[in-house]
Scaffold this motif. Structure first.
Motif, mmCIF file in Angstrom:
data_model
loop_
_atom_site.group_PDB
_atom_site.id
_atom_site.type_symbol
_atom_site.label_atom_id
_atom_site.label_comp_id
_atom_site.label_asym_id
_atom_site.label_seq_id
_atom_site.Cartn_x
_atom_site.Cartn_y
_atom_site.Cartn_z
ATOM 1 N N GLN A 1 41.401 40.028 44.003
ATOM 2 C CA GLN A 1 41.068 38.886 44.860
ATOM 3 C C GLN A 1 41.663 39.017 46.258
ATOM 4 N N ALA B 1 34.005 43.088 47.009
ATOM 5 C CA ALA B 1 33.345 41.889 46.481
ATOM 6 C C ALA B 1 32.932 42.069 45.034
ATOM 7 N N ARG C 1 36.178 41.251 43.430
ATOM 8 C CA ARG C 1 36.778 39.983 43.834
ATOM 9 C C ARG C 1 36.120 38.794 43.157
ATOM 10 N N TRP C 2 34.800 38.760 43.125
ATOM 11 C CA TRP C 2 34.105 37.602 42.575
ATOM 12 C C TRP C 2 34.279 37.456 41.066
ATOM 13 N N HIS D 1 37.810 36.139 40.557
ATOM 14 C CA HIS D 1 37.893 34.725 40.956
ATOM 15 C C HIS D 1 37.213 33.824 39.931
ATOM 16 N N ALA D 2 36.061 34.265 39.418
ATOM 17 C CA ALA D 2 35.342 33.468 38.419
ATOM 18 C C ALA D 2 36.162 33.344 37.136
ATOM 19 N N THR E 1 39.071 30.912 37.731
ATOM 20 C CA THR E 1 38.569 29.541 37.858
ATOM 21 C C THR E 1 38.152 28.978 36.508
#
Length: 273
Positions: free
Chosen positions: A86, A91, A94-95, A98-99, A102
């Motif tokens: 992150q 990307a 990272r995504w 992050h998902a 979360t």
């Protein structure tokens, strides 16, 4: 050469300040109330059941400590890649990281534990190939699911903390390290990670204490930790306050030990070279 008086003086000043802090009126009152409460609990309550259940209580405490230490260590090992993905990853990395953080932080730990044990565990039981393999000796037990749930939860929360700590390291320090000819691995090992860890330690300490207080949830999937043993004692003896007070005392002692150890660690972790 330093004299003996020079060496003793700092220790004397530190001891004097400590005694002065401990002798403040409100702390003396709290200490007196605590001692009075302990004496009242020992004298006025029924503790005859304790020797009988002491071996079981020790086993439950061992399970609690194993769950805590193992989930914190393994969870931190997973949290670091999540934080790196992150803070500085592409990307494509990272995504998903992050998902994951979360999703895990946005759902209750108890629900995650139940989904793993009652959901995934039931799926495993439907496949004869799994039931006939060596894995079934572990997958049919409850503790692996509790361990995985605690580890995933700690990794997600600590991953976010480390992400913020890594992102908070001044870019100039990293550029200065690169100008000295350090490789990317040396920069991470000698500058970026130590600086981030030093910044994250206070929050990490809080997360470890919260992790300790989350371990009783494994009792809901039949893992015999300290809380599960206390529940069994209450059901067998028809006592309420004595077993619960004992559990409170144990968790307070564990929390105090962790706080002292983590603060000692905070003072000794280098900030980077």
């Amino acid at each position: 050469m330093q004299t003996r008086a020079t060496l003793v003086a700092p220790f004397y000043r530190h001891t004097t300040r400590l005694l002065a802090a401990l002798c403040q009126p409100h702390r003396l009152v709290l200490a007196a109330l605590f001692v009075a409460g302990v004496i009242a609990a020992v004298v006025g309550m029924n503790w005859r059941w304790l020797p009988r259940y002491l071996p079981l209580l020790i086993q439950g405490l061992e399970m609690t400590l194993i769950m805590l230490v193992a989930s914190v260590v393994v969870g931190f090992l997973f949290a670091l890649p999540l934080a790196l993905a992150q803070a500085g990853g592409a990307a494509l990395l990272r995504w998903p990281a992050h998902a994951f953080c979360t999703l895990v932080r946005g759902t209750p730990l108890l629900l995650q534990m139940w989904l793993l044990y009652y959901g995934l565990g039931a799926v495993f039981a439907q496949y004869p190939e799994i039931r006939q393999s060596w894995l079934w000796d572990y997958l049919r037990q409850a503790w692996p699911y509790g361990f995985v749930a605690l580890t995933i939860s700690f990794a997600a929360y600590q991953g976010e903390i480390m992400r913020g700590a890594l992102a908070g390291v001044p870019r100039g320090e990293l550029e200065a390290a690169a100008s000295f000819g350090m490789s990317s691995r040396q920069i991470f090992r000698r500058v970026w990670f130590p600086r981030a860890l030093h910044r994250a330690l206070p929050a990490l300490s809080g997360e470890i204490i919260l992790q300790l207080k989350s371990t009783p949830l494994v009792a809901t999937i039949s893992v015999m930790d300290l809380y599960a043993v206390i529940t069994r004692v209450r059901q067998a003896t028809f006592l309420t306050y004595e077993p619960l007070l004992l559990m409170v005392a144990v968790y307070l002692c564990l929390s105090g030990i962790l706080i002292v150890a983590l603060r000692w660690l905070e003072r000794r972790v280098p900030t980077g070279s």
